[in-house]
Scaffold this motif. Sequence first.
Motif, PDB file in Angstrom:
ATOM      1  N   MET A   1      42.710  32.251  42.920  1.00 20.56           N
ATOM      2  CA  MET A   1      42.677  33.451  42.077  1.00 20.56           C
ATOM      3  C   MET A   1      43.888  34.349  42.331  1.00 20.56           C
ATOM      4  O   MET A   1      44.446  34.926  41.397  1.00 20.56           O
ATOM      5  CB  MET A   1      41.363  34.203  42.293  1.00 20.56           C
ATOM      6  CG  MET A   1      40.191  33.439  41.673  1.00 20.56           C
ATOM      7  SD  MET A   1      38.594  34.261  41.855  1.00 20.56           S
ATOM      8  CE  MET A   1      37.525  33.044  41.028  1.00 20.56           C
TER       9      MET A   1
ATOM     10  N   ARG B   1      41.330  42.459  46.265  1.00 19.87           N
ATOM     11  CA  ARG B   1      39.934  42.065  46.050  1.00 19.87           C
ATOM     12  C   ARG B   1      39.773  40.548  46.223  1.00 19.87           C
ATOM     13  O   ARG B   1      38.849  40.086  46.881  1.00 19.87           O
ATOM     14  CB  ARG B   1      39.463  42.509  44.648  1.00 19.87           C
ATOM     15  CG  ARG B   1      38.059  42.042  44.309  1.00 19.87           C
ATOM     16  CD  ARG B   1      37.530  42.670  43.030  1.00 19.87           C
ATOM     17  NE  ARG B   1      36.406  41.886  42.540  1.00 19.87           N
ATOM     18  CZ  ARG B   1      36.514  40.872  41.699  1.00 19.87           C
ATOM     19  NH1 ARG B   1      37.707  40.525  41.228  1.00 19.87           N
ATOM     20  NH2 ARG B   1      35.450  40.190  41.323  1.00 19.87           N
ATOM     21  N   TYR B   2      40.670  39.788  45.626  1.00 24.25           N
ATOM     22  CA  TYR B   2      40.585  38.327  45.758  1.00 24.25           C
ATOM     23  C   TYR B   2      40.718  37.905  47.228  1.00 24.25           C
ATOM     24  O   TYR B   2      40.107  36.927  47.652  1.00 24.25           O
ATOM     25  CB  TYR B   2      41.687  37.633  44.938  1.00 24.25           C
ATOM     26  CG  TYR B   2      41.548  37.791  43.434  1.00 24.25           C
ATOM     27  CD1 TYR B   2      40.324  38.065  42.838  1.00 24.25           C
ATOM     28  CD2 TYR B   2      42.650  37.649  42.591  1.00 24.25           C
ATOM     29  CE1 TYR B   2      40.199  38.214  41.454  1.00 24.25           C
ATOM     30  CE2 TYR B   2      42.536  37.780  41.209  1.00 24.25           C
ATOM     31  CZ  TYR B   2      41.317  38.070  40.654  1.00 24.25           C
ATOM     32  OH  TYR B   2      41.206  38.207  39.293  1.00 24.25           O
TER      33      TYR B   2
ATOM     34  N   LEU C   1      33.188  38.764  46.012  1.00 22.25           N
ATOM     35  CA  LEU C   1      33.510  38.419  44.623  1.00 22.25           C
ATOM     36  C   LEU C   1      32.259  38.274  43.756  1.00 22.25           C
ATOM     37  O   LEU C   1      32.372  38.084  42.548  1.00 22.25           O
ATOM     38  CB  LEU C   1      34.323  37.122  44.575  1.00 22.25           C
ATOM     39  CG  LEU C   1      35.719  37.167  45.195  1.00 22.25           C
ATOM     40  CD1 LEU C   1      36.429  35.831  45.001  1.00 22.25           C
ATOM     41  CD2 LEU C   1      36.549  38.301  44.597  1.00 22.25           C
ATOM     42  N   GLY C   2      31.070  38.354  44.359  1.00 21.22           N
ATOM     43  CA  GLY C   2      29.857  38.182  43.568  1.00 21.22           C
ATOM     44  C   GLY C   2      29.747  36.785  42.973  1.00 21.22           C
ATOM     45  O   GLY C   2      29.242  36.610  41.869  1.00 21.22           O
ATOM     46  N   LEU C   3      30.257  35.786  43.701  1.00 21.94           N
ATOM     47  CA  LEU C   3      30.195  34.409  43.205  1.00 21.94           C
ATOM     48  C   LEU C   3      28.753  33.929  43.161  1.00 21.94           C
ATOM     49  O   LEU C   3      27.943  34.291  44.021  1.00 21.94           O
ATOM     50  CB  LEU C   3      31.009  33.486  44.118  1.00 21.94           C
ATOM     51  CG  LEU C   3      32.511  33.764  44.170  1.00 21.94           C
ATOM     52  CD1 LEU C   3      33.160  32.927  45.266  1.00 21.94           C
ATOM     53  CD2 LEU C   3      33.152  33.488  42.828  1.00 21.94           C
ATOM     54  N   PRO C   4      28.412  33.111  42.167  1.00 27.33           N
ATOM     55  CA  PRO C   4      27.063  32.542  42.119  1.00 27.33           C
ATOM     56  C   PRO C   4      26.860  31.592  43.300  1.00 27.33           C
ATOM     57  O   PRO C   4      27.826  31.016  43.782  1.00 27.33           O
ATOM     58  CB  PRO C   4      27.062  31.756  40.799  1.00 27.33           C
ATOM     59  CG  PRO C   4      28.500  31.482  40.502  1.00 27.33           C
ATOM     60  CD  PRO C   4      29.274  32.626  41.088  1.00 27.33           C
TER      61      PRO C   4
ATOM     62  N   ALA D   1      36.917  25.083  40.060  1.00 27.95           N
ATOM     63  CA  ALA D   1      36.000  26.222  39.956  1.00 27.95           C
ATOM     64  C   ALA D   1      35.143  26.096  38.700  1.00 27.95           C
ATOM     65  O   ALA D   1      35.626  25.668  37.653  1.00 27.95           O
ATOM     66  CB  ALA D   1      36.805  27.519  39.925  1.00 27.95           C
TER      67      ALA D   1
ATOM     68  N   ASP E   1      31.233  29.880  35.795  1.00 27.51           N
ATOM     69  CA  ASP E   1      30.549  31.039  36.378  1.00 27.51           C
ATOM     70  C   ASP E   1      31.347  31.645  37.535  1.00 27.51           C
ATOM     71  O   ASP E   1      31.360  32.868  37.720  1.00 27.51           O
ATOM     72  CB  ASP E   1      29.148  30.643  36.879  1.00 27.51           C
ATOM     73  CG  ASP E   1      28.164  30.475  35.716  1.00 27.51           C
ATOM     74  OD1 ASP E   1      28.475  30.934  34.599  1.00 27.51           O
ATOM     75  OD2 ASP E   1      27.097  29.883  35.929  1.00 27.51           O
ATOM     76  N   GLU E   2      31.986  30.784  38.329  1.00 23.66           N
ATOM     77  CA  GLU E   2      32.800  31.291  39.438  1.00 23.66           C
ATOM     78  C   GLU E   2      34.019  32.043  38.924  1.00 23.66           C
ATOM     79  O   GLU E   2      34.367  33.120  39.424  1.00 23.66           O
ATOM     80  CB  GLU E   2      33.225  30.131  40.353  1.00 23.66           C
ATOM     81  CG  GLU E   2      32.061  29.585  41.192  1.00 23.66           C
ATOM     82  CD  GLU E   2      32.392  28.301  41.943  1.00 23.66           C
ATOM     83  OE1 GLU E   2      31.593  27.907  42.816  1.00 23.66           O
ATOM     84  OE2 GLU E   2      33.436  27.680  41.650  1.00 23.66           O
ATOM     85  N   ILE E   3      34.655  31.483  37.917  1.00 22.15           N
ATOM     86  CA  ILE E   3      35.837  32.145  37.345  1.00 22.15           C
ATOM     87  C   ILE E   3      35.437  33.482  36.713  1.00 22.15           C
ATOM     88  O   ILE E   3      36.126  34.487  36.879  1.00 22.15           O
ATOM     89  CB  ILE E   3      36.502  31.259  36.267  1.00 22.15           C
ATOM     90  CG1 ILE E   3      36.880  29.896  36.844  1.00 22.15           C
ATOM     91  CG2 ILE E   3      37.686  31.971  35.628  1.00 22.15           C
ATOM     92  CD1 ILE E   3      38.277  29.757  37.319  1.00 22.15           C
TER      93      ILE E   3
ATOM     94  N   ALA F   1      32.867  35.361  37.494  1.00 21.98           N
ATOM     95  CA  ALA F   1      32.517  36.317  38.553  1.00 21.98           C
ATOM     96  C   ALA F   1      33.770  36.862  39.235  1.00 21.98           C
ATOM     97  O   ALA F   1      33.858  38.042  39.553  1.00 21.98           O
ATOM     98  CB  ALA F   1      31.610  35.646  39.588  1.00 21.98           C
ATOM     99  N   GLY F   2      34.764  36.004  39.439  1.00 19.05           N
ATOM    100  CA  GLY F   2      35.967  36.432  40.147  1.00 19.05           C
ATOM    101  C   GLY F   2      36.905  37.236  39.256  1.00 19.05           C
ATOM    102  O   GLY F   2      37.389  38.307  39.641  1.00 19.05           O
ATOM    103  N   ILE F   3      37.177  36.738  38.067  1.00 15.67           N
ATOM    104  CA  ILE F   3      38.242  37.302  37.237  1.00 15.67           C
ATOM    105  C   ILE F   3      37.729  38.294  36.196  1.00 15.67           C
ATOM    106  O   ILE F   3      38.447  39.213  35.799  1.00 15.67           O
ATOM    107  CB  ILE F   3      39.068  36.147  36.606  1.00 15.67           C
ATOM    108  CG1 ILE F   3      39.842  35.441  37.739  1.00 15.67           C
ATOM    109  CG2 ILE F   3      40.012  36.636  35.519  1.00 15.67           C
ATOM    110  CD1 ILE F   3      40.723  34.294  37.306  1.00 15.67           C
TER     111      ILE F   3
END
Lengths: 200, 200
Positions: free
Chosen positions: A151, A189-190, A195-198, B174, B177-179, B181-183
């Motif tokens: 990211m 942040r990255y 990051l609130g990842l699932p 990725a 959902d991960e992208i 959440a991150g971006i």
Amino acid sequence: MARTGRRPGGGSGTQQAILDAARAAFTESGYDGATIRAIAGKAGVDPALVHHYFGTKEHLFVATMELPFDPTEVLPGLIAPGLDGLGERLVRMLLSIWDNMGDQNPFAALLRSAMTHERAAVMFREFASTAIFGTVMKAIDADRPELRTGMVASQVAGLVMTRYLLKLPAMVEATPDEIVAGIGPTIQRYLTEPLGLPPR
Amino acid sequence: MARTGRRPGGGSGTQQAILDAARAAFTESGYDGATIRAIAGKAGVDPALVHHYFGTKEHLFVATMELPFDPTEVLPGLIAPGLDGLGERLVRMLLSIWDNMGDQNPFAALLRSAMTHERAAVMFREFASTAIFGTVMKAIDADRPELRTGMVASQVAGLVMTRYLLKLPAMVEATPDEIVAGIGPTIQRYLTEPLGLPPR
């Protein structure tokens, strides 16, 4: 027998022969596939001489691409003071290098060819993995360091693309302080924040 | 006199003639410079027929580039529900379009040529300004909408570049959902949150 052309063994002629051989080897075999031994063989010199002149393969690649800075040296210096404010330091360093390089800089050429030629993309990925992403990833002290590094790369690549390659007016006209204020916190942040990842 | 080739006036042959003329005009004169009148002239048809088949110049450009979606239609739909969550919606829409396009998609070709040819970069900037950035900018209800739009473009461009063009493994592997959440939050911040910009 008369010889023409470069004479291995004689200073700058030898260095140039090594650079030419390295450039050809990286293009043919990719970054990972090109070995110092093969490069030395092409240049007609001992592998030890390649190391003597250029150090590691990363350094040789940087010299081959005529990059105006060596990411393997710049990055550790940025990371050394710690993770605090690293996002802003990264952005400011990037701007200070690129803003002063002018239009036809070799890193832009490298990036352009990586966007358009699969072989160059492989080379760029392999070099960036070793010399750039690996260093950033090791500095990250949070979950999913590889994804976080990806990211970071995405925002950095997009900054370079919009300010220096596509030259979008808003991004060209922004001052370094504005870019650092806007984009520094994204990188930070990255690198360090949740990051609130699932759940995987 | 015998005529060969396309016969303007006859349905799909005419449409193809207009598309060919438009592609040539955009390449020669850029997006802003190419007029519907000039394109119609090249194709040997009345300008009204160009509008009849393709609508506005934006739509004609989208048709010329064989883009699988029309940003002038997709974007307003994303923005309509409001600014809340717009960052995530933008990222999710982008992924759903690109993830399903395969490798040789026309937007990638457009972006590649914009990175490597100044003329294509100009065309891309002009089209994006009208059809994409203008729409995003109008939706922004905060200070410095143009700079904010540029920053959105930088993160979106970098996402496309690293996931689809350079294919960095972390970004390719990725999940959507991960992208998102991150971006997504990055885009949202650029769109609506205070950026801490220095006073001008």
